[in-house]
Design an enzyme around this catalytic site. Sequence first.
Site, PDB file in Angstrom:
ATOM      1  N   ASN A   1       0.111  -0.287   5.925  1.00 41.62           N
ATOM      2  CA  ASN A   1       0.870  -1.065   4.704  1.00 41.62           C
ATOM      3  C   ASN A   1       1.406  -2.312   5.457  1.00 41.62           C
ATOM      4  O   ASN A   1       2.422  -2.080   5.968  1.00 41.62           O
ATOM      5  CB  ASN A   1       1.714  -0.331   4.096  1.00 41.62           C
ATOM      6  CG  ASN A   1       2.577  -1.014   2.869  1.00 41.62           C
ATOM      7  OD1 ASN A   1       1.978  -2.281   2.374  1.00 41.62           O
ATOM      8  ND2 ASN A   1       3.735  -0.699   2.689  1.00 41.62           N
ATOM      9  N   GLY A   2       1.064  -3.362   5.299  1.00 41.27           N
ATOM     10  CA  GLY A   2       1.410  -4.748   5.632  1.00 41.27           C
ATOM     11  C   GLY A   2       0.342  -5.978   5.875  1.00 41.27           C
ATOM     12  O   GLY A   2      -0.634  -5.720   5.457  1.00 41.27           O
TER      13      GLY A   2
ATOM     14  N   LYS B   1      12.587 -15.958 -19.307  1.00 40.99           N
ATOM     15  CA  LYS B   1      12.835 -14.822 -18.801  1.00 40.99           C
ATOM     16  C   LYS B   1      13.731 -14.217 -20.023  1.00 40.99           C
ATOM     17  O   LYS B   1      13.592 -13.002 -20.264  1.00 40.99           O
ATOM     18  CB  LYS B   1      13.668 -15.006 -17.528  1.00 40.99           C
ATOM     19  CG  LYS B   1      12.843 -15.015 -16.398  1.00 40.99           C
ATOM     20  CD  LYS B   1      12.100 -13.799 -15.777  1.00 40.99           C
ATOM     21  CE  LYS B   1      10.654 -13.601 -16.285  1.00 40.99           C
ATOM     22  NZ  LYS B   1       9.635 -14.532 -16.285  1.00 40.99           N
TER      23      LYS B   1
ATOM     24  N   GLU C   1      11.715 -21.616 -16.857  1.00 36.51           N
ATOM     25  CA  GLU C   1      11.657 -20.477 -16.487  1.00 36.51           C
ATOM     26  C   GLU C   1      12.723 -19.458 -16.721  1.00 36.51           C
ATOM     27  O   GLU C   1      12.500 -18.217 -17.163  1.00 36.51           O
ATOM     28  CB  GLU C   1      11.280 -20.046 -14.804  1.00 36.51           C
ATOM     29  CG  GLU C   1      11.092 -18.783 -14.251  1.00 36.51           C
ATOM     30  CD  GLU C   1       9.974 -18.135 -14.825  1.00 36.51           C
ATOM     31  OE1 GLU C   1       9.059 -18.650 -15.748  1.00 36.51           O
ATOM     32  OE2 GLU C   1      10.027 -16.976 -14.968  1.00 36.51           O
TER      33      GLU C   1
ATOM     34  N   TRP D   1      -3.268  -1.704  -1.782  1.00 36.22           N
ATOM     35  CA  TRP D   1      -3.135  -2.922  -2.681  1.00 36.22           C
ATOM     36  C   TRP D   1      -3.852  -4.142  -1.348  1.00 36.22           C
ATOM     37  O   TRP D   1      -3.018  -4.317  -0.382  1.00 36.22           O
ATOM     38  CB  TRP D   1      -1.675  -3.235  -2.839  1.00 36.22           C
ATOM     39  CG  TRP D   1      -1.076  -4.452  -3.182  1.00 36.22           C
ATOM     40  CD1 TRP D   1      -0.811  -5.713  -2.608  1.00 36.22           C
ATOM     41  CD2 TRP D   1      -1.173  -5.042  -4.593  1.00 36.22           C
ATOM     42  NE1 TRP D   1      -0.421  -6.778  -3.267  1.00 36.22           N
ATOM     43  CE2 TRP D   1      -0.805  -6.132  -4.636  1.00 36.22           C
ATOM     44  CE3 TRP D   1      -1.762  -4.219  -5.832  1.00 36.22           C
ATOM     45  CZ2 TRP D   1      -0.756  -6.963  -5.790  1.00 36.22           C
ATOM     46  CZ3 TRP D   1      -1.598  -4.994  -6.960  1.00 36.22           C
ATOM     47  CH2 TRP D   1      -1.055  -6.325  -7.024  1.00 36.22           C
TER      48      TRP D   1
ATOM     49  N   CYS E   1       0.771  -1.335   0.053  1.00 32.67           N
ATOM     50  CA  CYS E   1      -0.130   0.097   0.072  1.00 32.67           C
ATOM     51  C   CYS E   1       0.975   1.180   0.189  1.00 32.67           C
ATOM     52  O   CYS E   1       2.054   1.228   0.296  1.00 32.67           O
ATOM     53  CB  CYS E   1      -0.849  -0.066   1.218  1.00 32.67           C
ATOM     54  SG  CYS E   1      -1.777  -1.465   1.261  1.00 32.67           S
TER      55      CYS E   1
ATOM     56  N   LYS F   1       1.357  -7.102 -19.167  1.00 33.97           N
ATOM     57  CA  LYS F   1       1.614  -7.487 -18.031  1.00 33.97           C
ATOM     58  C   LYS F   1       0.324  -8.618 -17.778  1.00 33.97           C
ATOM     59  O   LYS F   1       0.724  -9.856 -16.971  1.00 33.97           O
ATOM     60  CB  LYS F   1       1.501  -6.422 -16.971  1.00 33.97           C
ATOM     61  CG  LYS F   1       1.764  -6.909 -15.326  1.00 33.97           C
ATOM     62  CD  LYS F   1       3.231  -7.703 -15.385  1.00 33.97           C
ATOM     63  CE  LYS F   1       3.096  -8.335 -13.906  1.00 33.97           C
ATOM     64  NZ  LYS F   1       4.627  -9.027 -13.949  1.00 33.97           N
TER      65      LYS F   1
ATOM     66  N   HIS G   1      19.077 -36.120 -27.580  1.00 34.35           N
ATOM     67  CA  HIS G   1      18.077 -36.613 -28.720  1.00 34.35           C
ATOM     68  C   HIS G   1      17.835 -35.554 -29.718  1.00 34.35           C
ATOM     69  O   HIS G   1      16.665 -35.574 -30.199  1.00 34.35           O
ATOM     70  CB  HIS G   1      17.047 -37.078 -27.825  1.00 34.35           C
ATOM     71  CG  HIS G   1      17.205 -38.265 -27.138  1.00 34.35           C
ATOM     72  ND1 HIS G   1      17.334 -39.645 -27.143  1.00 34.35           N
ATOM     73  CD2 HIS G   1      17.268 -38.251 -25.567  1.00 34.35           C
ATOM     74  CE1 HIS G   1      17.926 -40.275 -26.336  1.00 34.35           C
ATOM     75  NE2 HIS G   1      17.716 -39.480 -25.156  1.00 34.35           N
TER      76      HIS G   1
ATOM     77  N   ARG H   1       2.681   2.232  -8.141  1.00 31.28           N
ATOM     78  CA  ARG H   1       2.928   0.795  -7.207  1.00 31.28           C
ATOM     79  C   ARG H   1       1.591  -0.171  -7.509  1.00 31.28           C
ATOM     80  O   ARG H   1       1.716  -1.123  -7.110  1.00 31.28           O
ATOM     81  CB  ARG H   1       3.141   1.038  -5.792  1.00 31.28           C
ATOM     82  CG  ARG H   1       4.402   1.978  -5.510  1.00 31.28           C
ATOM     83  CD  ARG H   1       3.997   2.842  -4.236  1.00 31.28           C
ATOM     84  NE  ARG H   1       3.845   1.886  -3.094  1.00 31.28           N
ATOM     85  CZ  ARG H   1       4.784   1.768  -2.032  1.00 31.28           C
ATOM     86  NH1 ARG H   1       5.742   2.268  -2.020  1.00 31.28           N
ATOM     87  NH2 ARG H   1       4.307   0.755  -0.976  1.00 31.28           N
TER      88      ARG H   1
ATOM     89  N   GLU I   1      11.848 -13.283 -23.263  1.00 30.68           N
ATOM     90  CA  GLU I   1      10.909 -11.945 -23.157  1.00 30.68           C
ATOM     91  C   GLU I   1      11.618 -10.834 -22.971  1.00 30.68           C
ATOM     92  O   GLU I   1      10.754  -9.723 -23.207  1.00 30.68           O
ATOM     93  CB  GLU I   1       9.830 -12.413 -22.075  1.00 30.68           C
ATOM     94  CG  GLU I   1      10.018 -12.458 -20.787  1.00 30.68           C
ATOM     95  CD  GLU I   1       8.871 -12.648 -19.851  1.00 30.68           C
ATOM     96  OE1 GLU I   1       7.689 -12.105 -20.267  1.00 30.68           O
ATOM     97  OE2 GLU I   1       9.114 -13.381 -18.854  1.00 30.68           O
TER      98      GLU I   1
HETATM   99  C1  AGP Z   1       5.899 -13.823 -17.234  1.00 32.00           C
HETATM  100  O1  AGP Z   1       7.360 -13.403 -17.030  1.00 32.00           O
HETATM  101  C2  AGP Z   1       5.037 -13.296 -18.463  1.00 32.00           C
HETATM  102  N1  AGP Z   1       4.713 -11.815 -18.281  1.00 32.00           N
HETATM  103  C3  AGP Z   1       3.846 -14.173 -18.523  1.00 32.00           C
HETATM  104  O2  AGP Z   1       4.275 -15.467 -19.019  1.00 32.00           O
HETATM  105  C4  AGP Z   1       2.976 -14.395 -17.429  1.00 32.00           C
HETATM  106  O3  AGP Z   1       3.526 -15.243 -16.543  1.00 32.00           O
HETATM  107  C5  AGP Z   1       1.520 -15.109 -17.966  1.00 32.00           C
HETATM  108  O4  AGP Z   1       0.909 -14.231 -18.721  1.00 32.00           O
HETATM  109  C6  AGP Z   1       0.681 -15.551 -16.718  1.00 32.00           C
HETATM  110  O5  AGP Z   1       0.205 -14.353 -16.087  1.00 32.00           O
HETATM  111  P1  AGP Z   1      -0.629 -14.398 -14.784  1.00 32.00           P
HETATM  112  O6  AGP Z   1       0.237 -15.170 -13.751  1.00 32.00           O
HETATM  113  O7  AGP Z   1      -0.970 -13.066 -14.412  1.00 32.00           O
HETATM  114  O8  AGP Z   1      -1.759 -15.247 -14.848  1.00 32.00           O
END
Ligand code: AGP
Length: 607
Positions: free
Chosen positions: A99-100, A484, A480, A73, A2, A602, A503, A27, A487
Amino acid sequence: MCGIVGYIGDKEVLPILIDGLKRLEYRGYDSAGVAILGEDLKVVKTQGRIKALEERLKDEDLKGNLGVGHTRWATHGAPNNVNAHPHYSESKNIVVVHNGIIENYLELKKMLVKEGHDFRSETDTEVIAYLIEEFYEGDLLEAVKKAYEMLEGSYAIAVMSKDQKDCFVVVRKDSPLIVGLGKGENFIASDIPAILTYTREIIILENGDIVKITKDDVSVWDANGNSVKRPVQQVQWNVEDAKKGGFKHFMLKEIFDEPTVIKEAMRGRIKNGSFEIPELEQISVDYLKNIRQIFFVACGTAYHAGVVGKYLAEKYLKLPVQVEVASEFRYRDPMIDGRTLLFVISQSGETTDTLAALRLGKKKGAKTIGIVNVVGSSVAREVDNVVYVHAGPEIAVASTKAYVAQVEVVALVLLYFAKKLGLLSVENEKALVSEFFALPEKAQAILDRSNEIAEFASTTKTIEETFYIGRNLDYALSLEGALKLKEISYVHAEGYPAGELKHGPLALVTPQSLIIAIDTYAPLRKKTLSNIKEVKARQGRVLAIATKGYSEIEEVADKTFYVPQTIDDLSPVISVIPLQLIAYYIAESRGLDIDKPRNLAKSVTVE
Ligand code: AGP
């Protein structure tokens, strides 16, 4: 996380509060409000944006020189007008912004209800206001000190009393809070940007500090009740830098937030040395015994957290486990029934494919548990049970701290179920619990060596092809790590089972290839080492992520980055950090828009 802003001085406080809250909008928040002490102690608050709050304020004539503002938040209680801050005490003579997370708020609330108090909201914050009022006998500082002794958890709070027009009291415990110093006026804020236009002289409060602030004085008492002097610091940042806490990008700030996130994600979920998930306590042992299969369903990074969940669920719950990409799952006809437990993982809680998969699972009778970051989001509202990961707002498109929190909370939930089913020995639980508490420090130890990763990244300018390889949980991490890098640096990367390279993909390995070999999973480390040797035989460059003490890997890899020893099953919580950092520094070396990578959003709310 928050946002808090406060002022006491000779100016009209409302414009300062609104300006400060607007500077905290980045934020992320779901509601906003202000409390102003003029003729009366008045609270105006609303769900939604600060614009909505300004609309509400048009009907009010709030005058005063003392006040606090808050952007919420949500952690406890859905986003709505009642749960928004500030919160009144029962008499409305005291207000609090917070906040917390107050870990013991339910016990305190039950105690206060038993004493005849009626609450208005579902929040933990309101309990603070009621508790302070219980102790209030005309001295706000003393009442706050007494309440402080009873509160458990992380919190930054600001408290005002109708009777005391010359001061407000603030407390800092784990959640950040600063005091801004002016001439004949003083400010408070959860974050520097909120007050940077008024002052560059700040006091960064320390854990346990209780502070009485008037327009001419700031008196600080430490956690032991001693009067202390905190140093005054000059802020050198501009507003933009201040929003990122001095980091170049939100992504890096959020990676460096991870030790705190790891702490917050487990808060209230390990009690007296045992795993407890209050949000799931109504799931009976009989129900769990009736489960015949588990599914994890999600997208992107959240899906990768589900891959970790698959390995852990098989091991600890002895059940068949499938982990599914939501966009595929939703168009199949998965064999799901009432004896299926469906975990739905989502940072935003709004991902279209994940929501559709959740609805399909529910339609087929599965019991659903959401592992979600955004409180009150669609996934959180539609699952049978939701366990929030408390990672705070994640601004960068590339998910980092939310992934760490997702993996941690999935592990906590599975271990809690295993304990309930009698599948977790006391000594095993004890060892795991102790290791959870060690994770934040181990994460910090990795971050303290981030320059090693940055230096290595600076040597990767000509890299065209990257593979991330690993086995078991290290394979889950490889997925993962590859995402990273893809993207945010736009370098093609694949996460691959280390045993699978020969393989086919090995044909791609050339001296221009970078192979990031994750070799932390002890039972298979020698197997992965042989795969690294296969790559070296083809002149590929290898960065190994290995556990401290496994020194033979250094003779094979071009560069080895060691992560602290931990229990194998918890390793993904911290071993992902070097992978996040390598992606960040490679992208940074290419001067890319790391927080907003091309073509990505996002929250993917379209198919
Ligand atoms: C993660 O770095 C990406 N931005 C994307 O893969 C994200 O994880 C995916 O769109 C899922 O989003 P969510 O966790 O909000 O459902």
